[in-house]
Design a protein around this motif. Structure first.
Motif, PDB file in Angstrom:
ATOM      1  N   ASP A  76      55.120   7.750 -51.725  1.00 24.68           N
ATOM      2  CA  ASP A  76      54.065   9.212 -51.930  1.00 24.68           C
ATOM      3  C   ASP A  76      54.306   9.752 -53.337  1.00 24.68           C
ATOM      4  O   ASP A  76      53.370  10.085 -53.811  1.00 24.68           O
ATOM      5  CB  ASP A  76      54.211   9.998 -50.827  1.00 24.68           C
ATOM      6  CG  ASP A  76      53.976   9.558 -49.163  1.00 24.68           C
ATOM      7  OD1 ASP A  76      53.032   8.640 -49.179  1.00 24.68           O
ATOM      8  OD2 ASP A  76      54.519   9.569 -48.271  1.00 24.68           O
ATOM      9  N   ALA A  79      53.228   7.623 -56.285  1.00 25.85           N
ATOM     10  CA  ALA A  79      51.661   7.526 -56.040  1.00 25.85           C
ATOM     11  C   ALA A  79      51.040   8.938 -56.788  1.00 25.85           C
ATOM     12  O   ALA A  79      50.074   8.952 -57.485  1.00 25.85           O
ATOM     13  CB  ALA A  79      51.130   7.336 -54.630  1.00 25.85           C
ATOM     14  N   ARG A  85      47.317   4.718 -55.838  1.00 21.82           N
ATOM     15  CA  ARG A  85      47.289   4.410 -54.545  1.00 21.82           C
ATOM     16  C   ARG A  85      48.422   3.994 -53.949  1.00 21.82           C
ATOM     17  O   ARG A  85      49.230   3.371 -54.657  1.00 21.82           O
ATOM     18  CB  ARG A  85      46.009   3.325 -54.121  1.00 21.82           C
ATOM     19  CG  ARG A  85      44.603   3.516 -54.402  1.00 21.82           C
ATOM     20  CD  ARG A  85      43.782   2.418 -53.983  1.00 21.82           C
ATOM     21  NE  ARG A  85      44.059   1.072 -54.833  1.00 21.82           N
ATOM     22  CZ  ARG A  85      44.127   0.053 -54.069  1.00 21.82           C
ATOM     23  NH1 ARG A  85      44.127  -0.023 -52.624  1.00 21.82           N
ATOM     24  NH2 ARG A  85      44.466  -0.972 -54.875  1.00 21.82           N
ATOM     25  N   GLU A  88      49.785   0.635 -54.436  1.00 19.68           N
ATOM     26  CA  GLU A  88      50.008   0.283 -55.968  1.00 19.68           C
ATOM     27  C   GLU A  88      51.249   0.924 -56.422  1.00 19.68           C
ATOM     28  O   GLU A  88      52.079   0.496 -57.028  1.00 19.68           O
ATOM     29  CB  GLU A  88      48.813   1.097 -56.896  1.00 19.68           C
ATOM     30  CG  GLU A  88      47.210   0.316 -56.782  1.00 19.68           C
ATOM     31  CD  GLU A  88      46.211   1.009 -57.515  1.00 19.68           C
ATOM     32  OE1 GLU A  88      45.426   0.461 -58.001  1.00 19.68           O
ATOM     33  OE2 GLU A  88      46.499   2.119 -57.518  1.00 19.68           O
TER      34      GLU A  88
END
Length: 203
Positions: A76, A79, A85, A88
């Motif tokens: 998290d 990101a 995302r 990713e």
């Protein structure tokens, strides 16, 4: 390398990257300057500007900012910091830490590219931090000058009418610069920070 050979085939990439210590992730990507406090780590939040640290990293691999309210795990955080995302971000961590996903080794070239992306992102954050520090300093100085000028005007602290006109003109322009600095428009903020008078105050 954080090998995944002992992890069941059904394990997904999000579970795999949790093998990596979140402190290692933060340090690797230069996301924040961590300081240890007991079993926890603390830093200034990389997601919003702040003077006092309110970003905490916990032993279970989670993190929370008590300033902006954001929280999560290493995926998290990566990101949010890099504007990716979650999938990713997980792939980026896997590549950079050499984690094998679906028994496919990560190439050196892929790791090199991921590392370069991290370095470039860190440089951008550093530039943004310096920009915000100068912006705060300029706001502080401009606000002080405007308040001082307004007090002088209210007290009749000017010698002649031409002094009054000059003071009013300067005050209007300084208030315009303050408006530029407070705006959400980066171009206007840059315009104010590159003003010769403001540059002189920031030296």
């Amino acid at each position: 390398m954080y090998a995944a050979s002992s992890v069941p085939q059904s394990t997904n990439i999000f579970q795999l990257v949790k093998q990596v210590n979140i402190v290692d992730v933060i340090n690797h990507y230069n996301i924040a300057q961590l300081h240890q406090r007991g079993r926890r780590w603390v830093a200034r939040c990389p997601l919003h500007g702040e003077k006092e640290p309110s970003f905490y990293v916990f032993p279970d691999g989670g993190w929370r900012c008590f300033g902006c309210g954001e929280y999560g795990d290493s995926t998290d955080l990566v990101a949010k910091v890099f504007g990716l995302r979650p999938i990713e971000a997980a792939r980026m961590i896997a590549r950079d830490f050499g984690i094998e996903v679906n028994n496919k080794p990560i190439s050196l070239e892929a790791r090199r590219k991921a590392r370069q992306q991290a370095i470039e992102a860190a440089k951008k954050r550093e530039i943004k931090q310096i920009f915000n520090q100068k912006r705060e300093r300029a706001l502080e100085v401009l606000s002080l000058i405007v308040r001082t000028t307004n007090r002088a005007l209210a007290a009749g602290g000017y010698k002649a009418h031409y002094d009054l006109a000059e003071l009013l003109h300067k005050t209007d322009y300084q208030e315009y610069l303050i408006g530029c600095l407070l705006s959400n428009n980066p171009d206007l903020q840059l315009l104010a920070l590159t003003d010769p008078e403001v540059q002189q105050w920031l030296e």
